[in-house]
Design an enzyme around this catalytic site. Structure first.
Site, PDB file in Angstrom:
ATOM      1  N   SER A   1       0.870  -1.197   0.000  1.00  0.00           N
ATOM      2  CA  SER A   1       0.000   0.000   0.000  1.00  0.00           C
ATOM      3  C   SER A   1       0.892   1.227   0.000  1.00  0.00           C
ATOM      4  O   SER A   1       2.061   1.137   0.393  1.00  0.00           O
ATOM      5  CB  SER A   1      -0.851  -0.007   1.273  1.00  0.00           C
TER       6      SER A   1
ATOM      7  N   TYR B   1      -2.255  -0.592  10.489  1.00  0.00           N
ATOM      8  CA  TYR B   1      -2.198  -0.906   9.056  1.00  0.00           C
ATOM      9  C   TYR B   1      -0.866  -0.424   8.477  1.00  0.00           C
ATOM     10  O   TYR B   1      -0.162  -1.189   7.795  1.00  0.00           O
ATOM     11  CB  TYR B   1      -3.371  -0.227   8.360  1.00  0.00           C
TER      12      TYR B   1
HETATM   13  N1  LIG Z   1      -8.821  -0.987  -1.268  1.00  0.00           N
HETATM   14  C1  LIG Z   1      -7.826  -0.090  -1.238  1.00  0.00           C
HETATM   15  O1  LIG Z   1      -8.042   1.134  -1.373  1.00  0.00           O
HETATM   16  C2  LIG Z   1      -6.390  -0.542  -1.083  1.00  0.00           C
HETATM   17  C3  LIG Z   1      -5.367   0.408  -1.213  1.00  0.00           C
HETATM   18  C4  LIG Z   1      -4.038   0.009  -1.071  1.00  0.00           C
HETATM   19  C5  LIG Z   1      -3.741  -1.318  -0.805  1.00  0.00           C
HETATM   20  N2  LIG Z   1      -4.744  -2.228  -0.678  1.00  0.00           N
HETATM   21  C6  LIG Z   1      -4.369  -3.616  -0.394  1.00  0.00           C
HETATM   22  O2  LIG Z   1      -4.952  -4.450  -1.379  1.00  0.00           O
HETATM   23  C7  LIG Z   1      -5.195  -5.748  -0.804  1.00  0.00           C
HETATM   24  C8  LIG Z   1      -6.654  -6.144  -1.061  1.00  0.00           C
HETATM   25  O3  LIG Z   1      -7.491  -5.153  -0.525  1.00  0.00           O
HETATM   26  P1  LIG Z   1      -9.058  -5.085  -0.845  1.00  0.00           P
HETATM   27  O4  LIG Z   1      -9.438  -3.666  -0.869  1.00  0.00           O
HETATM   28  O5  LIG Z   1      -9.376  -5.957  -1.993  1.00  0.00           O
HETATM   29  O6  LIG Z   1      -9.628  -5.719   0.530  1.00  0.00           O
HETATM   30  P2  LIG Z   1     -10.929  -6.576   0.817  1.00  0.00           P
HETATM   31  O7  LIG Z   1     -11.219  -6.426   2.271  1.00  0.00           O
HETATM   32  O8  LIG Z   1     -12.030  -6.255  -0.160  1.00  0.00           O
HETATM   33  O9  LIG Z   1     -10.445  -8.077   0.514  1.00  0.00           O
HETATM   34  C9  LIG Z   1      -9.519  -8.717   1.338  1.00  0.00           C
HETATM   35  C10 LIG Z   1      -9.781 -10.207   1.294  1.00  0.00           C
HETATM   36  O10 LIG Z   1      -8.879 -10.840   2.219  1.00  0.00           O
HETATM   37  C11 LIG Z   1      -9.589 -11.814   2.962  1.00  0.00           C
HETATM   38  N3  LIG Z   1      -8.955 -12.038   4.262  1.00  0.00           N
HETATM   39  C12 LIG Z   1      -8.947 -11.174   5.312  1.00  0.00           C
HETATM   40  N4  LIG Z   1      -8.330 -11.750   6.352  1.00  0.00           N
HETATM   41  C13 LIG Z   1      -7.929 -12.988   5.949  1.00  0.00           C
HETATM   42  C14 LIG Z   1      -7.258 -14.062   6.592  1.00  0.00           C
HETATM   43  N5  LIG Z   1      -6.886 -13.982   7.879  1.00  0.00           N
HETATM   44  N6  LIG Z   1      -7.008 -15.180   5.886  1.00  0.00           N
HETATM   45  C15 LIG Z   1      -7.421 -15.296   4.595  1.00  0.00           C
HETATM   46  N7  LIG Z   1      -8.078 -14.310   3.935  1.00  0.00           N
HETATM   47  C16 LIG Z   1      -8.336 -13.180   4.620  1.00  0.00           C
HETATM   48  C17 LIG Z   1     -10.986 -11.249   3.111  1.00  0.00           C
HETATM   49  O11 LIG Z   1     -11.946 -12.271   3.430  1.00  0.00           O
HETATM   50  C18 LIG Z   1     -11.209 -10.592   1.755  1.00  0.00           C
HETATM   51  O12 LIG Z   1     -11.799 -11.489   0.831  1.00  0.00           O
HETATM   52  C19 LIG Z   1      -4.824  -5.630   0.672  1.00  0.00           C
HETATM   53  O13 LIG Z   1      -3.506  -6.098   0.858  1.00  0.00           O
HETATM   54  C20 LIG Z   1      -4.883  -4.139   0.928  1.00  0.00           C
HETATM   55  O14 LIG Z   1      -4.074  -3.738   2.009  1.00  0.00           O
HETATM   56  C21 LIG Z   1      -6.060  -1.885  -0.809  1.00  0.00           C
END
Ligand SMILES: NC(=O)c1ccc[n+]([C@@H]2O[C@H](COP(=O)([O-])OP(=O)(O)OC[C@H]3O[C@@H](n4cnc5c(N)ncnc54)[C@H](O)[C@@H]3O)[C@@H](O)[C@H]2O)c1
Length: 270
Positions: A144, A157
């Site tokens: 991120s 985070y």
């Molecule tokens: N959405 C954003 O704006 C954003 C920005 C920068 C980085 N990210 C990164 O992108 C990645 C995905 O984010 P997203 O927005 O799709 O999140 P999201 O919450 O929509 O999806 C995350 C997924 O991970 C799964 N998960 C959570 N804990 C878990 C565990 N203990 N074991 C197995 N699975 C687990 C959840 O069930 C979910 O399906 C993450 O690493 C996040 O930090 C997201």
């Protein structure tokens, strides 16, 4: 540029929804065979079914927790039993619990570190065990912009994501002699993802209710505030990240390891 990943075997964690599900579709379109892993049993199965139907690629689903060593060991063992090898790990699963430092719940703070950092350690550990034997492979960690710069009222985070960069750099050094490359992608705000848009738990709603954006009269004002922080004036998209993940996973990136690549529209430059 040809970045096809034809017949590569990829494991994606956190693949039930959001970015992980979008990357599943993208990597299947690029020719990968997939093992999808998530806590959400039915949802990860549904993503696997949809991806398989849409692309014709082999896609398996595994339910489990990245913080459970047994679950992670089983994921990698069964993936190798199914496909014979592992070429790519996309370490994507993460959670975000944002609380001001003086009010932070210690158990929740630790839970964020457990999923986002310890969970990554476990998936790296078992991916590397297989890749070391194969003498080939690539790991792409989804990090991120909060892995490069602090995030107010979001210390767990950001700390977990900064830790992720240390994990990537260290494991890259360790695995280089075995032909295994380890890199991170640091997305900007994915403003169309459920993390932001969910009407109840999404960050637009949370930030609006908390008055985090001064003068915001509705959710659109909150979104505009975040778009305006980006030099290229738009939110990050799944396609933006899919493009870079595909590149880093491919031989086109064969001279890159230990890097944490910003995909932030210019919002983060270090
Ligand atoms: N959405 C954003 O704006 C954003 C920005 C920068 C980085 N990210 C990164 O992108 C990645 C995905 O984010 P997203 O927005 O799709 O999140 P999201 O919450 O929509 O999806 C995350 C997924 O991970 C799964 N998960 C959570 N804990 C878990 C565990 N203990 N074991 C197995 N699975 C687990 C959840 O069930 C979910 O399906 C993450 O690493 C996040 O930090 C997201």
């Amino acid at each position: 540029m040809d970045v096809s990943l034809k017949d590569k075997v990829a494991v994606i964690t956190g693949a039930a929804q959001g970015l992980g599900a979008a990357l599943a579709r993208r990597l299947a379109d690029e020719g990968c065979q997939l093992a999808l892993f998530d806590l959400k049993d039915e949802a990860v199965q549904a993503t696997a079914d949809e991806t398989r139907k849409a692309t014709g690629q082999p896609v398996s689903a595994f339910a489990g927790d990245v913080t459970s060593e047994d679950d992670v060991r089983t994921l990698f063992t069964q993936t190798v039993e199914t496909y014979g090898r592992i070429d790519l790990l996309v370490a994507n699963a993460a959670i975000l619990i944002a609380e001001p430092i003086d009010q932070a719940n210690a158990a929740k703070w630790k839970a964020v570190m457990d999923v986002n950092l310890y969970g990554q350690f476990l998936t790296f550990k078992y991916a590397c065990a297989h890749m070391k034997q194969q003498q080939s492979g690539a790991i792409v960690q989804i990090n991120s912009k909060s892995g490069k710069k602090g995030s107010a009222a979001n210390s767990a985070y950001a700390a977990s994501k900064f830790g992720g960069v240390g994990l990537v750099q260290s494991v890259a050094l360790e695995m280089a002699p075995y032909g295994v490359r380890v890199n991170a992608v640091c997305p900007g705000n994915l403003l169309d993802s459920p993390l932001w848009t969910d009407p109840e738990k999404g960050l637009f709603t949370q930030y609006f209710k908390a008055g985090k954006v001064p003068g915001a009269e509705n959710l659109e004002d909150v979104k505009a505030h975040y778009v305006n922080q980006v030099p290229l004036r738009r939110g990050c998209t799944y396609e933006d990240i899919g493009n870079v993940v595909t590149f880093l996973a491919s031989d086109k990136a064969s001279y890159m390891t230990g890097q944490a690549i910003n995909v932030t529209g210019g919002q983060e430059m270090r």
